[in-house]
Motif scaffolding. Structure first.
Motif, PDB file in Angstrom:
ATOM      1  N   GLY A  90       0.236   3.521   6.796  1.00  0.00           N
ATOM      2  CA  GLY A  90      -0.299   2.757   6.669  1.00  0.00           C
ATOM      3  C   GLY A  90      -1.009   1.875   7.296  1.00  0.00           C
ATOM      4  O   GLY A  90       0.022   1.566   8.682  1.00  0.00           O
ATOM      5  N   GLY A 142      -5.340   2.997  -6.165  1.00  0.00           N
ATOM      6  CA  GLY A 142      -5.448   4.178  -5.269  1.00  0.00           C
ATOM      7  C   GLY A 142      -5.563   4.532  -5.737  1.00  0.00           C
ATOM      8  O   GLY A 142      -6.351   5.296  -7.139  1.00  0.00           O
ATOM      9  N   ALA A 184      -5.575   0.459  -0.974  1.00  0.00           N
ATOM     10  CA  ALA A 184      -5.908  -0.055  -0.440  1.00  0.00           C
ATOM     11  C   ALA A 184      -4.613  -1.758  -1.235  1.00  0.00           C
ATOM     12  O   ALA A 184      -4.887  -1.936  -1.973  1.00  0.00           O
ATOM     13  N   THR A 185      -5.086  -2.454  -0.361  1.00  0.00           N
ATOM     14  CA  THR A 185      -4.364  -3.729  -0.692  1.00  0.00           C
ATOM     15  C   THR A 185      -5.170  -5.299  -0.299  1.00  0.00           C
ATOM     16  O   THR A 185      -4.953  -5.260   0.763  1.00  0.00           O
ATOM     17  N   TYR A 186      -4.643  -5.483  -1.546  1.00  0.00           N
ATOM     18  CA  TYR A 186      -5.925  -6.627  -1.072  1.00  0.00           C
ATOM     19  C   TYR A 186      -4.845  -8.041  -1.483  1.00  0.00           C
ATOM     20  O   TYR A 186      -3.616  -8.528  -2.260  1.00  0.00           O
ATOM     21  N   ALA A 199       0.576  -0.910   0.055  1.00  0.00           N
ATOM     22  CA  ALA A 199       0.019   0.348   0.148  1.00  0.00           C
ATOM     23  C   ALA A 199       1.182   1.804  -0.232  1.00  0.00           C
ATOM     24  O   ALA A 199       0.813   2.279  -0.736  1.00  0.00           O
ATOM     25  N   VAL A 233      -4.531  -0.518   3.958  1.00  0.00           N
ATOM     26  CA  VAL A 233      -4.961   0.639   3.548  1.00  0.00           C
ATOM     27  C   VAL A 233      -4.007   1.317   4.179  1.00  0.00           C
ATOM     28  O   VAL A 233      -2.919   1.457   5.328  1.00  0.00           O
ATOM     29  N   ARG A 279      -2.812  -2.147   8.669  1.00  0.00           N
ATOM     30  CA  ARG A 279      -3.005  -3.230   8.292  1.00  0.00           C
ATOM     31  C   ARG A 279      -4.459  -3.177   8.963  1.00  0.00           C
ATOM     32  O   ARG A 279      -5.053  -3.501  10.505  1.00  0.00           O
ATOM     33  N   ILE A 280      -5.986  -4.250   8.389  1.00  0.00           N
ATOM     34  CA  ILE A 280      -6.513  -4.356   9.148  1.00  0.00           C
ATOM     35  C   ILE A 280      -7.055  -5.819   9.583  1.00  0.00           C
ATOM     36  O   ILE A 280      -7.813  -5.771  10.185  1.00  0.00           O
ATOM     37  N   SER A 319      -3.036  -3.370  -5.429  1.00  0.00           N
ATOM     38  CA  SER A 319      -2.999  -2.349  -4.896  1.00  0.00           C
ATOM     39  C   SER A 319      -3.403  -1.704  -5.780  1.00  0.00           C
ATOM     40  O   SER A 319      -3.440  -1.539  -6.784  1.00  0.00           O
ATOM     41  N   LEU A 374      -5.204   8.159  -1.253  1.00  0.00           N
ATOM     42  CA  LEU A 374      -5.941   6.388  -0.528  1.00  0.00           C
ATOM     43  C   LEU A 374      -5.784   5.501  -0.898  1.00  0.00           C
ATOM     44  O   LEU A 374      -5.951   5.637  -2.548  1.00  0.00           O
ATOM     45  N   TRP A 397      -6.402  -7.931   4.408  1.00  0.00           N
ATOM     46  CA  TRP A 397      -6.378  -6.259   3.768  1.00  0.00           C
ATOM     47  C   TRP A 397      -5.411  -5.245   4.544  1.00  0.00           C
ATOM     48  O   TRP A 397      -5.324  -4.933   5.867  1.00  0.00           O
TER      49      TRP A 397
END
Length: 367
Positions: A278, A329, A317-319, A8, A287, A280-281, A327, A315, A285
């Motif tokens: 950054g 943005g 996000a990375t999957y 990200a 962000v 980590r969720i 990623s 902004l 995921w």
């Protein structure tokens, strides 16, 4: 966590999803060099600038309309380890570019003026990794550029510069501490000299007239950094200095017609600052958010590049799934006010309240 957050942050530090100062379009990052193991990535960006100005009384007034065209960016990179000490990377990007198209029928003095600057570069980098977390790297950059312009208000002038090949180099040093995701890298990119075979025409000087136009893409210095600051949280950023004060495109006939003027030149160097966070969720995921800034140089800009200074917000996000990471943005850029010159008339155009919106996606895979 480190892979997702780094992805990200790397996307947000890339300028293909923004509208950088002068002709800068990628920022020439070497972040791919620090991926683990064998890795490949592909990137795509779309940028929509909105840049317009109003003519002063000295040139008859009128609104320019949006003179900056939308453009696409593509990139690819591959990184691998030779052994525990040596690594290498190959990078393709389009580091510099411009797309200018003043609408016709506006009553603006530069109406109908167009210009395009295109570049392609392949960079090969070799890295030597010491057991002390320190590494040194260097490489060769192979680059092509081409340029063309039509300037009706300067004696019906036009120029077409054929694509030219040039060679440059880069060198850098980095320090890493993997347990806290710390990395600091400093990279120098050399200028690359080009000689464009140019055909010029104009009402006053006739044509077609053949000449050679020297164009040197600028040297630059990139400082990139990141560090974990809390659990699942990464602070990252960059500072990029680019030697735009030494850049100019000055074809022979255009210089004669304008008494020494350049199609494109800049009053000073540009320093771009980016800072981001950054988070980590979960295992899938992550962000990131960034803020960027370029201080205005000041003075008058050329009519083919009426921007000077900017502030941006981004902004991303990375999957992550297995060996693949994707990623995406978005970055919004607020462009500062600037004024242009037309011959002895200064200011000729006043450009304010302009902006750009960029989108980018990057797909990476570990082998």
């Amino acid at each position: 966590m480190k892979v997702a957050l780094t992805a990200a942050s790397a996307l947000m530090l890339s300028t293909y999803a923004a509208h950088a100062g002068a002709l800068d379009r990628t920022g020439q990052s070497v972040a791919v060099l620090f991926e683990k193991g064998r890795y490949a990535e592909f990137s795509f960006g779309s940028v929509s600038p909105s840049v317009s100005g109003v003519g002063t009384a000295g040139v008859g007034g009128g609104s320019s309309g949006n003179m900056s065209e939308d453009y696409l960016q593509f990139g690819a990179a591959y990184k691998a380890d030779i052994n525990d000490t040596w690594s290498y990377a190959l990078i393709f990007d389009k580091p510099f570019g411009a797309n200018v198209d003043y609408p016709t029928g506006t009553g603006y003095f530069a109406a109908g003026s167009t210009a395009e600057f295109d570049s392609n570069a392949i960079t090969g980098i070799l890295q030597y990794n010491l057991p002390t977390n320190l590494s040194f790297y260097g490489g060769i950059r192979l680059q092509t550029i081409a340029a063309e312009a039509v300037i009706p208000f300067v004696s019906g002038y036009s120029a077409d510069g054929d694509r030219d090949f040039g060679v440059g180099y880069l060198a850098g040093v980095a320090y890493e501490m993997s347990d806290i995701a710390l990395r600091v890298s400093l990279t120098y990119n050399s200028k690359i000299e080009h000689e464009l075979d140019t055909v010029e025409t104009s009402i006053a000087l006739g044509g077609p007239n053949a000449s050679t136009t020297p164009v040197d893409t600028p040297q630059s210095l990139n400082l990139e950094f990141q560090s974990g600051i809390a659990k699942d949280t990464l602070l990252f950023g960059s500072v990029r200095w680019t030697d735009w004060s030494e850049f100019e495109i000055t074809p022979t006939n255009y210089q004669t017609l304008t008494g020494g003027g350049s199609l494109v030149s800049y009053n000073g160097d540009i320093v771009t600052y980016t800072l981001g966070l950054g988070r980590r969720i979960n295992d899938t995921w992550a962000v990131a958010a960034t803020v960027g800034y370029e201080e205005p140089i000041g003075g008058f800009t050329t009519n083919l590049g009426p921007t000077d200074g900017q502030t941006s917000l981004g902004l991303a996000a990375t999957y992550t799934k297995g060996n693949m990471k994707i990623s995406g943005g978005v970055r919004y850029v607020m462009i500062d006010t600037t004024e242009t010159r037309a011959g002895a008339v200064a200011p000729a155009g006043i450009f304010r309240d302009n902006d750009a919106l960029g989108f980018g996606i990057r797909i990476g895979y570990y082998f």
